[in-house]
Design an enzyme around this catalytic site. Structure first.
Site, PDB file in Angstrom:
ATOM      1  N   HIS A 304       8.549  16.351  13.501  1.00  0.00           N
ATOM      2  CA  HIS A 304       8.337  17.811  13.246  1.00  0.00           C
ATOM      3  C   HIS A 304      10.014  18.432  13.146  1.00  0.00           C
ATOM      4  O   HIS A 304      10.418  18.468  14.438  1.00  0.00           O
ATOM      5  CB  HIS A 304       7.474  18.377  14.352  1.00  0.00           C
ATOM      6  N   ASP A 361      -0.550  15.169  10.627  1.00  0.00           N
ATOM      7  CA  ASP A 361      -0.825  13.936   9.573  1.00  0.00           C
ATOM      8  C   ASP A 361      -1.207  13.319   9.779  1.00  0.00           C
ATOM      9  O   ASP A 361      -1.290  11.811   9.563  1.00  0.00           O
ATOM     10  CB  ASP A 361       0.021  13.862   8.396  1.00  0.00           C
TER      11      ASP A 361
HETATM   12  C1  SDX Z   1       4.317  18.944   8.105  1.00  0.00           C
HETATM   13  O1  SDX Z   1       7.403  22.575   8.422  1.00  0.00           O
HETATM   14  C2  SDX Z   1       5.545  22.738   9.220  1.00  0.00           C
HETATM   15  O2  SDX Z   1       6.103  23.164   9.242  1.00  0.00           O
HETATM   16  C3  SDX Z   1       4.970  21.476   8.182  1.00  0.00           C
HETATM   17  C4  SDX Z   1       3.887  21.317   7.942  1.00  0.00           C
HETATM   18  C5  SDX Z   1       2.892  21.780   8.333  1.00  0.00           C
HETATM   19  O3  SDX Z   1       1.650  22.640   8.542  1.00  0.00           O
HETATM   20  O4  SDX Z   1       3.376  22.897   6.846  1.00  0.00           O
HETATM   21  O5  SDX Z   1       3.395  20.487   9.941  1.00  0.00           O
HETATM   22  C6  SDX Z   1       3.153  19.932   8.163  1.00  0.00           C
HETATM   23  O6  SDX Z   1       4.511  18.597   6.719  1.00  0.00           O
HETATM   24  C7  SDX Z   1       4.104  17.780   9.198  1.00  0.00           C
HETATM   25  C8  SDX Z   1       5.131  16.641   8.915  1.00  0.00           C
HETATM   26  C9  SDX Z   1       5.038  15.708   7.557  1.00  0.00           C
HETATM   27  N1  SDX Z   1       6.094  14.659   7.781  1.00  0.00           N
HETATM   28  C10 SDX Z   1       6.085  13.291   8.401  1.00  0.00           C
HETATM   29  O7  SDX Z   1       5.234  13.312   9.239  1.00  0.00           O
HETATM   30  C11 SDX Z   1       7.299  12.428   7.149  1.00  0.00           C
HETATM   31  C12 SDX Z   1       7.950  11.895   8.932  1.00  0.00           C
HETATM   32  N2  SDX Z   1       8.447  13.060   9.309  1.00  0.00           N
HETATM   33  C13 SDX Z   1      10.025  12.781   9.118  1.00  0.00           C
HETATM   34  O8  SDX Z   1      10.751  12.137   7.858  1.00  0.00           O
HETATM   35  C14 SDX Z   1      10.312  14.703  10.264  1.00  0.00           C
HETATM   36  O9  SDX Z   1      10.120  14.200  11.217  1.00  0.00           O
HETATM   37  C15 SDX Z   1      10.155  15.133   9.429  1.00  0.00           C
HETATM   38  C16 SDX Z   1      11.018  15.237   7.945  1.00  0.00           C
HETATM   39  C17 SDX Z   1       8.802  15.853   9.228  1.00  0.00           C
HETATM   40  C18 SDX Z   1      11.368  16.316  10.313  1.00  0.00           C
HETATM   41  O10 SDX Z   1      12.694  16.112   9.857  1.00  0.00           O
HETATM   42  P1  SDX Z   1      13.503  17.137  10.410  1.00  0.00           P
HETATM   43  O11 SDX Z   1      13.318  17.934  10.934  1.00  0.00           O
HETATM   44  O12 SDX Z   1      15.044  17.038   9.657  1.00  0.00           O
HETATM   45  O13 SDX Z   1      14.596  15.607  11.423  1.00  0.00           O
HETATM   46  P2  SDX Z   1      15.850  14.711  11.308  1.00  0.00           P
HETATM   47  O14 SDX Z   1      15.234  13.995   9.344  1.00  0.00           O
HETATM   48  O15 SDX Z   1      16.699  15.799  11.390  1.00  0.00           O
HETATM   49  O16 SDX Z   1      15.845  13.225  12.171  1.00  0.00           O
HETATM   50  C19 SDX Z   1      15.912  13.765  13.204  1.00  0.00           C
HETATM   51  C20 SDX Z   1      16.149  12.093  14.025  1.00  0.00           C
HETATM   52  C21 SDX Z   1      17.065  11.485  12.898  1.00  0.00           C
HETATM   53  O17 SDX Z   1      17.775  10.843  12.950  1.00  0.00           O
HETATM   54  P3  SDX Z   1      19.142  10.856  14.332  1.00  0.00           P
HETATM   55  O18 SDX Z   1      19.609  10.899  12.574  1.00  0.00           O
HETATM   56  O19 SDX Z   1      19.395  11.980  15.104  1.00  0.00           O
HETATM   57  O20 SDX Z   1      20.082   9.302  14.633  1.00  0.00           O
HETATM   58  O21 SDX Z   1      14.996  11.732  14.381  1.00  0.00           O
HETATM   59  C22 SDX Z   1      14.647  11.047  13.147  1.00  0.00           C
HETATM   60  C23 SDX Z   1      15.544  11.322  11.991  1.00  0.00           C
HETATM   61  O22 SDX Z   1      15.920   9.603  11.621  1.00  0.00           O
HETATM   62  N3  SDX Z   1      13.444  11.515  12.665  1.00  0.00           N
HETATM   63  C24 SDX Z   1      12.458   9.888  12.496  1.00  0.00           C
HETATM   64  C25 SDX Z   1      11.725  10.780  12.712  1.00  0.00           C
HETATM   65  N4  SDX Z   1      11.673  12.055  12.398  1.00  0.00           N
HETATM   66  C26 SDX Z   1      12.530  11.855  12.840  1.00  0.00           C
HETATM   67  N5  SDX Z   1      12.992   8.762  12.992  1.00  0.00           N
HETATM   68  C27 SDX Z   1      11.722   7.707  12.234  1.00  0.00           C
HETATM   69  N6  SDX Z   1      10.871   8.268  11.801  1.00  0.00           N
HETATM   70  C28 SDX Z   1      10.096   9.939  11.641  1.00  0.00           C
HETATM   71  N7  SDX Z   1       9.071   9.853  11.262  1.00  0.00           N
END
Ligand code: SDX
Length: 426
Positions: A304, A361
């Site tokens: 998140h 989710d």
């Molecule tokens: C919702 O914003 C809100 O409030 C949204 C929400 C709401 O109520 O409106 O809460 C609802 O959208 C919840 C999120 C639902 N999405 C998912 O579950 C999809 C999977 N999650 C990711 O795509 C991710 O965690 C996000 C999109 C939710 C957040 O992404 P960020 O903040 O841009 O994080 P990032 O991409 O910068 O990740 C930081 C690190 C990275 O690794 P490094 O580059 O540091 O090595 O964490 C890793 C990412 O690769 N990472 C994950 C991951 N989420 C982040 N790796 C594997 N699986 C994941 N789910």
């Protein structure tokens, strides 16, 4: 005495005021940055940027805190209802008994769609995604309510909000019925908000669907937990579209489109697809985690932007999913698989180091499956829940602040000046 941050650039020192929130969250007010320093900020994904002040929802991501208008989400989840939460988010206070009764009656009065709206569904193929139908038909409501395209009073806003919150349910149910080749079931004004939705989804002519109280309560909880989440992608979209003075129907329709993305409201369906892959033996939980760690895909329902701890909504949904399955006498393999995957991830350094926890989710789909809601409808259910939040933010942006139109700047990295070249010389 206003605190300031000092910026020293090219021999010039600029004092920028610090804006402070209710709980001590602080921001640098850069409204004078370009005029005084010739600089803009660069912040892809708005990781560190606040476009507004807001009094609607407070999230403390480090400590897993979520409050709607100051009330903790666990208390609202335990003791409130979705209709009550909608009023709280939009109008700022818990409704009195009389206010809630009048609001509920108003939602009942607005549950029908104009009969012509039914023809919109005829233009969609049976396998059309319900989110496409929802955004299109919510936007088309503006064609039937011209008087509410320009909202200049609280009364007009109240009416438009009631229409959208009520009709989004009907449109969603009709899109499901369309996909199943079933006749539309009209809303029944004798039923509560959630019971009426389940009626429109699952009743058939001459056989009324009567959901159990547990199912109705679980749906109300699901919608309540999705009702708002401050400046998330779809809510920021609604605020941006509303800032151009676009009407409320068009603004929330844009929110539906933003929510559809698999990184946002589309993730609940992604979680189920991921867990089904494991259930059907295509991948083991360990393989799924390894693929996520290799960045071959995202662990859906995990991570998140704000929560660097357990999403408080996920805690509540996980417990509610267990309870609902037990009360309905159902079992769902995906629940067990989800808990196994969660346990493995939360003990894996990759996820621990990055503070990746289950989000809203991860378990929400288990509840929807127990209610027999198909996976294509999962983001639609999220949209129904988020509607009051979107409307509250639109109102805060649109009427209360008379805000400027959102128009971010950019850093240009394209071609330098060059003259047009006639086609024969290219
Ligand atoms: C919702 O914003 C809100 O409030 C949204 C929400 C709401 O109520 O409106 O809460 C609802 O959208 C919840 C999120 C639902 N999405 C998912 O579950 C999809 C999977 N999650 C990711 O795509 C991710 O965690 C996000 C999109 C939710 C957040 O992404 P960020 O903040 O841009 O994080 P990032 O991409 O910068 O990740 C930081 C690190 C990275 O690794 P490094 O580059 O540091 O090595 O964490 C890793 C990412 O690769 N990472 C994950 C991951 N989420 C982040 N790796 C594997 N699986 C994941 N789910």
């Amino acid at each position: 005495m206003t605190k300031t941050a000092q910026l020293i650039f090219e021999g010039k020192t600029i004092d920028l005021p610090i804006v402070e929130g209710t709980h001590g969250d602080r921001a640098i007010d850069i409204t004078r940055l370009r005029s005084e320093a010739g600089l803009i900020t660069y912040d892809p994904g708005y990781m560190n940027t606040g476009p507004c002040r807001s009094a609607i929802t407070f999230v403390d991501g480090e400590n897993g805190v979520l409050r709607y208008r100051g009330y903790p989400i666990d208390q609202i989840a335990e003791r409130g209802s979705f209709t009550e939460t909608a009023w709280l988010l939009i109008f700022g206070e818990l409704p009195t008994r009389d206010q809630l009764a009048r609001f509920s009656a108003g939602l009942c009065a607005e549950e029908l769609l104009h009969e012509d709206v039914k023809h919109h569904f005829e233009g969609f193929p049976p396998n059309g995604h319900p989110m496409a139908m929802l955004s299109a038909i919510v936007n088309s409501l503006g064609c039937y309510h011209h008087d509410l395209l320009e909202i200049e009073s609280k009364g007009e806003f109240y009416l438009a909000a009631s229409k959208i919150i009520s009709k989004v349910r009907t449109i969603a149910a009709f899109s499901y019925r369309k996909s199943m080749g079933l006749p539309f079931m009209y809303p029944n004004p004798a039923l509560s908000y959630c019971r009426n939705f389940l009626h429109m989804m699952f009743s058939i002519p001459h056989r009324h669907y009567d959901p159990s109280p547990e199912a109705v309560r679980a749906l109300s909880l699901f919608l309540t937990l999705h009702a708002d989440h401050e400046q998330n992608c779809s809510t920021s979209t609604v605020r941006m579209v509303g800032s151009s003075q676009a009407n409320l129907f068009a603004s929330v329709s844009a929110g539906i489109c933003a929510l559809w993305g698999r990184l946002h409201g589309g993730a609940n369906a992604g979680v189920v697809a991921m867990l089904e892959q494991i259930r059907d033996g295509h991948r083991t939980p360990r393989e799924v985690l390894e693929l996520a760690k290799q960045k071959k895909f995202r662990l859906m329902g995990f991570g998140h932007r704000i929560y660097k701890s357990y999403d408080p909504r996920a805690v509540i949904l996980k417990k509610a999913a267990h309870e609902l399955l037990y009360k309905l006498g159902k079992a769902d393999e995906l629940m067990d698989i989800g808990m196994e995957l969660e346990s493995a991830a939360l003990s894996d350094p990759y996820f621990i180091e990055r503070k990746l926890y289950p989000n809203v989710d991860f378990y929400s789909g288990i509840i929807l499956r127990a209610l027999n809601i198909p996976v294509q409808m999962f983001p639609v259910m999220f949209a129904i829940g988020r509607m009051p939040g979107w409307i509250a933010h639109w109102y805060e942006e649109h009427l209360e602040h008379k805000s400027k139109i959102h128009r971010p700047r950019q850093i240009y990295t394209g071609q330098v000046l060059r003259d047009y070249v006639p086609i024969d010389e290219r």
